[in-house]
Design a protein around this motif. Structure first.
Motif, PDB file in Angstrom:
ATOM      1  N   ASP A 147       8.032  -0.921   5.037  1.00 16.26           N
ATOM      2  CA  ASP A 147       8.154  -2.211   5.715  1.00 16.26           C
ATOM      3  C   ASP A 147       6.757  -2.765   5.974  1.00 16.26           C
ATOM      4  O   ASP A 147       5.964  -2.165   6.704  1.00 16.26           O
ATOM      5  CB  ASP A 147       8.897  -2.019   7.042  1.00 16.26           C
ATOM      6  N   ILE A 148       6.434  -3.899   5.354  1.00 15.64           N
ATOM      7  CA  ILE A 148       5.138  -4.551   5.586  1.00 15.64           C
ATOM      8  C   ILE A 148       5.106  -5.173   6.975  1.00 15.64           C
ATOM      9  O   ILE A 148       5.973  -5.977   7.325  1.00 15.64           O
ATOM     10  CB  ILE A 148       4.866  -5.650   4.533  1.00 15.64           C
ATOM     11  N   GLU A 149       4.098  -4.800   7.768  1.00 15.30           N
ATOM     12  CA  GLU A 149       3.824  -5.489   9.025  1.00 15.30           C
ATOM     13  C   GLU A 149       2.468  -6.154   8.884  1.00 15.30           C
ATOM     14  O   GLU A 149       1.442  -5.497   8.728  1.00 15.30           O
ATOM     15  CB  GLU A 149       3.814  -4.531  10.206  1.00 15.30           C
ATOM     16  N   GLY A 150       2.470  -7.462   8.956  1.00 12.19           N
ATOM     17  CA  GLY A 150       1.265  -8.219   8.656  1.00 12.19           C
ATOM     18  C   GLY A 150       1.503  -9.023   7.398  1.00 12.19           C
ATOM     19  O   GLY A 150       2.630  -9.325   7.033  1.00 12.19           O
ATOM     20  N   SER A 151       0.468  -9.344   6.692  1.00  8.26           N
ATOM     21  CA  SER A 151       0.615 -10.190   5.512  1.00  8.26           C
ATOM     22  C   SER A 151       0.477  -9.382   4.229  1.00  8.26           C
ATOM     23  O   SER A 151      -0.498  -8.668   4.038  1.00  8.26           O
ATOM     24  CB  SER A 151      -0.444 -11.296   5.518  1.00  8.26           C
ATOM     25  N   TYR A 152       1.472  -9.521   3.339  1.00  4.35           N
ATOM     26  CA  TYR A 152       1.294  -8.980   1.993  1.00  4.35           C
ATOM     27  C   TYR A 152       0.478  -9.947   1.152  1.00  4.35           C
ATOM     28  O   TYR A 152      -0.169  -9.568   0.180  1.00  4.35           O
ATOM     29  CB  TYR A 152       2.651  -8.697   1.331  1.00  4.35           C
ATOM     30  N   HIS A 165       7.861  -5.123  -4.444  1.00  6.47           N
ATOM     31  CA  HIS A 165       9.246  -4.648  -4.485  1.00  6.47           C
ATOM     32  C   HIS A 165       9.415  -3.571  -5.549  1.00  6.47           C
ATOM     33  O   HIS A 165      10.072  -2.546  -5.330  1.00  6.47           O
ATOM     34  CB  HIS A 165      10.191  -5.825  -4.746  1.00  6.47           C
ATOM     35  N   GLN A 166       8.817  -3.775  -6.703  1.00  6.14           N
ATOM     36  CA  GLN A 166       8.910  -2.781  -7.772  1.00  6.14           C
ATOM     37  C   GLN A 166       8.263  -1.456  -7.368  1.00  6.14           C
ATOM     38  O   GLN A 166       8.683  -0.381  -7.809  1.00  6.14           O
ATOM     39  CB  GLN A 166       8.263  -3.313  -9.049  1.00  6.14           C
ATOM     40  N   LEU A 167       7.249  -1.520  -6.509  1.00 10.18           N
ATOM     41  CA  LEU A 167       6.592  -0.307  -6.029  1.00 10.18           C
ATOM     42  C   LEU A 167       7.434   0.440  -4.992  1.00 10.18           C
ATOM     43  O   LEU A 167       7.182   1.614  -4.721  1.00 10.18           O
ATOM     44  CB  LEU A 167       5.234  -0.648  -5.427  1.00 10.18           C
ATOM     45  N   GLY A 168       8.410  -0.244  -4.409  1.00  7.45           N
ATOM     46  CA  GLY A 168       9.277   0.409  -3.437  1.00  7.45           C
ATOM     47  C   GLY A 168       9.368  -0.275  -2.092  1.00  7.45           C
ATOM     48  O   GLY A 168      10.069   0.201  -1.193  1.00  7.45           O
ATOM     49  N   LEU A 169       8.677  -1.399  -1.896  1.00 12.80           N
ATOM     50  CA  LEU A 169       8.766  -2.125  -0.635  1.00 12.80           C
ATOM     51  C   LEU A 169      10.165  -2.707  -0.468  1.00 12.80           C
ATOM     52  O   LEU A 169      10.665  -3.368  -1.373  1.00 12.80           O
ATOM     53  CB  LEU A 169       7.728  -3.244  -0.604  1.00 12.80           C
ATOM     54  N   ARG A 170      10.790  -2.462   0.675  1.00 17.17           N
ATOM     55  CA  ARG A 170      12.145  -2.959   0.900  1.00 17.17           C
ATOM     56  C   ARG A 170      12.288  -3.771   2.172  1.00 17.17           C
ATOM     57  O   ARG A 170      13.399  -4.225   2.489  1.00 17.17           O
ATOM     58  CB  ARG A 170      13.133  -1.790   0.926  1.00 17.17           C
ATOM     59  N   SER A 171      11.212  -3.995   2.895  1.00 18.18           N
ATOM     60  CA  SER A 171      11.278  -4.811   4.099  1.00 18.18           C
ATOM     61  C   SER A 171       9.926  -5.456   4.324  1.00 18.18           C
ATOM     62  O   SER A 171       8.889  -4.850   4.036  1.00 18.18           O
ATOM     63  CB  SER A 171      11.659  -3.947   5.307  1.00 18.18           C
ATOM     64  N   ALA A 172       9.938  -6.688   4.825  1.00 17.62           N
ATOM     65  CA  ALA A 172       8.674  -7.385   5.097  1.00 17.62           C
ATOM     66  C   ALA A 172       8.863  -8.391   6.211  1.00 17.62           C
ATOM     67  O   ALA A 172       9.891  -9.062   6.298  1.00 17.62           O
ATOM     68  CB  ALA A 172       8.168  -8.093   3.838  1.00 17.62           C
ATOM     69  N   GLN A 173       7.861  -8.459   7.091  1.00 18.28           N
ATOM     70  CA  GLN A 173       7.852  -9.525   8.084  1.00 18.28           C
ATOM     71  C   GLN A 173       7.612 -10.855   7.379  1.00 18.28           C
ATOM     72  O   GLN A 173       6.751 -10.955   6.502  1.00 18.28           O
ATOM     73  CB  GLN A 173       6.746  -9.285   9.108  1.00 18.28           C
ATOM     74  N   VAL A 174       8.360 -11.872   7.783  1.00 18.05           N
ATOM     75  CA  VAL A 174       8.177 -13.193   7.189  1.00 18.05           C
ATOM     76  C   VAL A 174       6.852 -13.790   7.621  1.00 18.05           C
ATOM     77  O   VAL A 174       6.093 -14.309   6.800  1.00 18.05           O
ATOM     78  CB  VAL A 174       9.342 -14.124   7.579  1.00 18.05           C
ATOM     79  N   SER A 175       6.563 -13.723   8.901  1.00 17.11           N
ATOM     80  CA  SER A 175       5.258 -14.196   9.363  1.00 17.11           C
ATOM     81  C   SER A 175       4.292 -13.026   9.346  1.00 17.11           C
ATOM     82  O   SER A 175       4.693 -11.862   9.295  1.00 17.11           O
ATOM     83  CB  SER A 175       5.359 -14.758  10.780  1.00 17.11           C
TER      84      SER A 175
END
Length: 408
Positions: A147-152, A165-175
């Motif tokens: 889960d990304i917290e902060g900016s991707y 996503h292909q690397l395995g990220l399945r959640s991200a903060q919108v802001s």
């Protein structure tokens, strides 16, 4: 001549090594709970919506499987606390933004997380969807959701999103964390877009298409409302509090919580007093030089620095530990469960979850050492008269359902 940042980091490492070397055998996590609470907690599926599990290891070395004496979370202690699954925060602090290192840092942190999960096999596995949660449970492994917290990426580039996503990220903060993206306003920055830009809506639609959890923690109220309207899948606030309890921007107001839940969403409750206990929050605010979410000095502090120099700057801040507070203002676990109860009265028992934020800075309840003491929550909920069904929903059932729906 060494810089103060390098010296601070080396001193931290020395303290960590000494503490680890002198650590005594752990106290059993369930030793202070009743037999009923211990049995219920062990049999429940415990799914934590927000954990800073690898910040310490990224900046200071070591492995997620190492038992350490500094911080609130590592895999051995998590297993003692009954953890079955958790959202592993891939944390990209604001300090990486001015130099536009945010995407590179996201890639470095994901690479590190994947390496750590691989090294932790057969204790730990990566979960990409609900089927993986089932499989990993059957294999007696703890499940980790990235889960990304902060900016991707401050621009919200969809190609970057797809690559992660292909690397395995399945959640991200919108802001971003406490800093506006170029397409979405954060909770603790001056409004720039009045919520989402048209491209921000594209980001939401692409996350839906990819099967990613949309995380609205740290979002401005306007962003949160517009994300919920735009999303075709349940939206999750992984680590929040209630604004009716503590009136700060990081907490969710009642109308937005109802809106989130009406669309199948879930709120994870941050376990610290910053969000849940006004008396302690007032004390903490009075004893700080700056507000907890102040980012105004970052551009000047990071000007001209390389990404590796920023690493040196950030290292001494991890793990992020809660402040020491006097007993007379410290939150009790029953105070925290009382906040969860308010949410249940407002939106029902199917919408609440755990989002601890361990090692992310929370000041824990009185007597709570770390993740080993999660059964204190189960005990407190039994004291309040909750049914075992309701407790199981809170500990993991609700988040498991929402994660499965979002990633289907």
């Amino acid at each position: 001549m060494m810089t103060s940042d390098v010296l601070n980091r080396r001193n931290f490492l020395k303290r960590a090594a000494l503490a680890a070397a002198s650590a005594t055998l752990p106290v059993p996590a369930l030793g202070a709970t009743s037999a009923r609470a211990a049995a219920l907690h062990r049999s429940a599926y415990v799914f934590d919506g927000h954990v800073h599990a690898l910040d310490r290891e990224f900046y200071h070395g070591g492995n997620i499987t190492d038992r350490v004496a500094i911080g609130q979370w590592d895999l051995p202690r998590a297993k003692e606390g009954g953890i079955d699954a958790f959202f592993l925060s891939v944390y990209v602090p604001e300090e990486y933004y001015p130099g536009r290192y945010e995407t590179k840092q996201a890639l470095r942190r994901i690479d590190h997380a994947l390496d750590q999960v691989h090294k932790a096999n057969p204790q730990l596995g990566l979960a990409l969807n609900g089927r993986d949660l089932v499989r990993l449970q059957q294999e007696n492994k703890v499940a980790a959701v990235l889960d990304i917290e902060g900016s991707y990426d401050l621009d919200g580039d969809l190609g970057v999103l797809r690559s992660l996503h292909q690397l395995g990220l399945r959640s991200a903060q919108v802001s971003a964390h406490n800093w506006n993206q170029h397409y979405a306003d954060a909770c603790c920055s001056a409004a720039q877009w009045k919520g989402l830009t048209p491209h921000g809506r594209d980001v939401v639609r692409e996350m839906n298409r990819l099967g990613m959890v949309i995380n609205v923690s740290h979002s401005a109220d306007s962003t949160m409302a517009q994300v919920i309207d735009a999303s075709e899948r349940p939206v999750i606030a992984t680590h929040q509090g209630l604004r009716q309890v503590n009136d700060i921007p990081r907490n969710i107001p009642d109308d937005l919580l109802k809106k989130l839940v009406d669309r199948g969403g879930v709120i994870g409750f941050q376990i610290g007093s910053e969000f849940a206990y006004p008396r302690e929050y007032t004390w903490l605010t009075a004893h700080r030089k700056k507000t907890f979410w102040d980012t105004t000095s970052i551009p000047e502090r990071t000007k001209g620095k390389t990404i590796y120099e920023i690493d040196e700057l950030m290292g001494p801040t991890f793990p992020m530990l809660g402040a020491d507070v006097p007993d007379e203002v410290a939150m009790h676990i029953d105070d925290w469960v009382g906040v969860v109860d308010r949410a249940i009265q407002l939106v029902g028992e199917d919408a609440v979850a755990l989002g601890s934020d361990f090692d992310g800075g929370p000041t824990l309840a009185r007597g709570m050492r770390d993740v080993r003491d999660l059964p204190m929550i189960t005990e407190a909920m039994l004291r309040r008269g909750y049914t075992e069904t309701r407790i199981r929903k809170f500990l993991g059932g609700n988040l498991r359902r929402a994660f499965t729906q979002a990633t289907a």
